[in-house]
Design a protein around this motif. Structure first.
Motif, PDB file in Angstrom:
ATOM      1  N   LEU A  66       0.852  -1.187   0.000  1.00  0.00           N
ATOM      2  CA  LEU A  66       0.000   0.000   0.000  1.00  0.00           C
ATOM      3  C   LEU A  66       0.887   1.237   0.000  1.00  0.00           C
ATOM      4  O   LEU A  66       1.691   1.415   0.915  1.00  0.00           O
ATOM      5  CB  LEU A  66      -0.901   0.003   1.245  1.00  0.00           C
ATOM      6  N   PRO A  67       0.793   2.084  -1.028  1.00  0.00           N
ATOM      7  CA  PRO A  67       1.587   3.319  -1.034  1.00  0.00           C
ATOM      8  C   PRO A  67       1.281   4.164   0.205  1.00  0.00           C
ATOM      9  O   PRO A  67       0.189   4.098   0.778  1.00  0.00           O
ATOM     10  CB  PRO A  67       1.130   4.031  -2.312  1.00  0.00           C
ATOM     11  N   GLN A  68       2.245   4.955   0.611  1.00  0.00           N
ATOM     12  CA  GLN A  68       2.076   5.811   1.785  1.00  0.00           C
ATOM     13  C   GLN A  68       1.396   7.129   1.391  1.00  0.00           C
ATOM     14  O   GLN A  68       1.863   7.822   0.487  1.00  0.00           O
ATOM     15  CB  GLN A  68       3.434   6.104   2.426  1.00  0.00           C
ATOM     16  N   TYR A  69       0.298   7.440   2.063  1.00  0.00           N
ATOM     17  CA  TYR A  69      -0.426   8.686   1.834  1.00  0.00           C
ATOM     18  C   TYR A  69      -0.653   9.394   3.167  1.00  0.00           C
ATOM     19  O   TYR A  69      -0.781   8.728   4.204  1.00  0.00           O
ATOM     20  CB  TYR A  69      -1.783   8.419   1.173  1.00  0.00           C
ATOM     21  N   PRO A  70      -0.737  10.716   3.157  1.00  0.00           N
ATOM     22  CA  PRO A  70      -1.086  11.433   4.393  1.00  0.00           C
ATOM     23  C   PRO A  70      -2.482  11.031   4.874  1.00  0.00           C
ATOM     24  O   PRO A  70      -3.325  10.600   4.069  1.00  0.00           O
ATOM     25  CB  PRO A  70      -1.055  12.909   3.972  1.00  0.00           C
ATOM     26  N   PRO A  71      -2.749  11.155   6.165  1.00  0.00           N
ATOM     27  CA  PRO A  71      -4.077  10.848   6.688  1.00  0.00           C
ATOM     28  C   PRO A  71      -5.161  11.652   5.949  1.00  0.00           C
ATOM     29  O   PRO A  71      -4.931  12.783   5.527  1.00  0.00           O
ATOM     30  CB  PRO A  71      -3.989  11.263   8.164  1.00  0.00           C
TER      31      PRO A  71
END
Length: 255
Positions: A166-171
C-alpha cells in the motif's frame, strides 16, 4: 455515462491507461493507486522452476505484473520459451505473453478465475494422469483457482513473483479526494486492492461504503459486501471493457 465520477485504485500506469479509455466514453476519473508492485528478487528456486516449465501440463499467469516478470526472467536467463500450454485470466495479460512469442489461451467471455476454469483448452490440458499446473502470481490471492483445479484432479504449485504494498499517503487523503472531486463511484481490481481501500479509509469507511463499488469478480464482491459495502457491482472482469459494460448497466448517479 457522463454522470459518473470514479476513483481508480490500480497501480499508476494501469490507472492512467484505464483513465484514457474512460475519458473517451465521457467518464471522469481520478487516480489514487492503492497497489505498489514490488518484484520478488529471483531466487535459485525461482530460476529452477522457470528452467523446468516443461514439467507442467499448464502454466497459468494471473496478472499483468506476473506476465511481465515471468517474461523478464525468461529473457534474463536466455531461456527459450518451453513447449507448454500457457493460460491467462484475461486478454491484457495474454497480450504481454503473446508479444513475447508465447501461445496463450484465455477466456473471451470474462477475465476472472471462474471464466478460466470453464475454458475447454484448460480442461483438456489437465485431463491426464499426474497433471501438474503452475500458477504464476503475486504473494497470496486466487486460491479458488487452485482449489478447483485440485478438485479436477490436478496438482497445483505456485510461483510467486511479486508483492503488493500500500503506497504511503497522508491521513485523510482518500476521503479528502472523494469530497474535493465529487467522486461518486469506487473501482478496485482485486481483493487486496479492496483491503487497501478499507485500510486507507479508516474511520471514514462507513461513509465511503455507501458509494457504488465496482469490483472484478464474485469473490471480491463477497468480500466487499461482508465488509459493509452497500452497492457492489460485479464487473465480471478487471478490463476497461468490463467496467464500461457495468457502468452502462448500473443506474447513473444523479448529480
Amino acid at each position: 455515462m457522463t454522470g459518473w465520477r470514479l476513483l481508480l485504485t490500480r497501480p499508476a500506469d494501469e490507472s492512467a491507461a484505464l483513465a484514457g479509455v474512460l475519458a473517451e466514453a465521457g467518464v471522469f476519473s481520478s487516480s489514487l493507486p492503492l497497489l505498489d508492485i514490488e518484484p520478488i528478487p529471483a531466487s535459485a528456486k525461482m530460476r529452477e522452476v522457470i528452467q523446468n516449465l516443461n514439467h507442467y501440463c499448464a502454466v497459468i499467469v494471473v496478472s499483468k505484473p506476473a506476465a511481465r516478470i515471468a517474461v523478464d526472467l525468461l529473457n534474463r536467463h536466455g531461456l527459450q520459451p518451453p513447449v507448454v500450454k500457457w493460460f491467462s485470466v484475461g486478454a491484457a495479460t495474454a497480450q504481454i505473453l503473446e508479444d513475447n512469442g508465447l501461445d496463450v489461451s484465455f477466456p473471451v467471455d470474462g477475465d476472472d478465475s471462474e471464466a478460466l476454469l470453464e475454458l475447454p483448452q484448460l480442461r483438456e490440458a489437465i485431463v491426464r494422469p499426474d497433471a501438474r499446473v503452475l500458477i504464476m502470481r503475486g504473494e497470496g490471492g486466487r486460491e479458488l483457482l487452485a482449489e478447483r483445479l485440485c478438485e479436477l484432479g490436478a496438482s497445483v504449485e505456485y510461483l510467486e513473483l511479486y508483492r503488493r504494498g500500500l503506497p504511503q499517503y497522508p491521513p485523510a487523503t482518500l476521503p479528502d479526494r472523494i469530497e474535493a472531486e465529487r467522486l461518486n463511484g469506487l473501482v478496485v481490481s482485486s481483493g487486496q486492492g479492496f483491503e487497501h481501500l478499507r485500510q486507507l479509509a479508516g474511520d471514514t469507511w462507513p461513509a465511503l461504503a455507501r458509494l457504488p463499488l465496482f469490483v472484478p469478480s464474485p469473490r471480491v464482491a463477497e468480500m466487499a459486501r461482508a465488509a459493509g459495502a452497500q452497492t457492489v457491482v460485479d464487473c465480471r472482469g478487471a478490463s476497461a471493457a468490463a467496467l464500461l459494460t457495468a457502468l452502462r448497466e448500473h443506474p447513473e448517479p444523479v448529480l
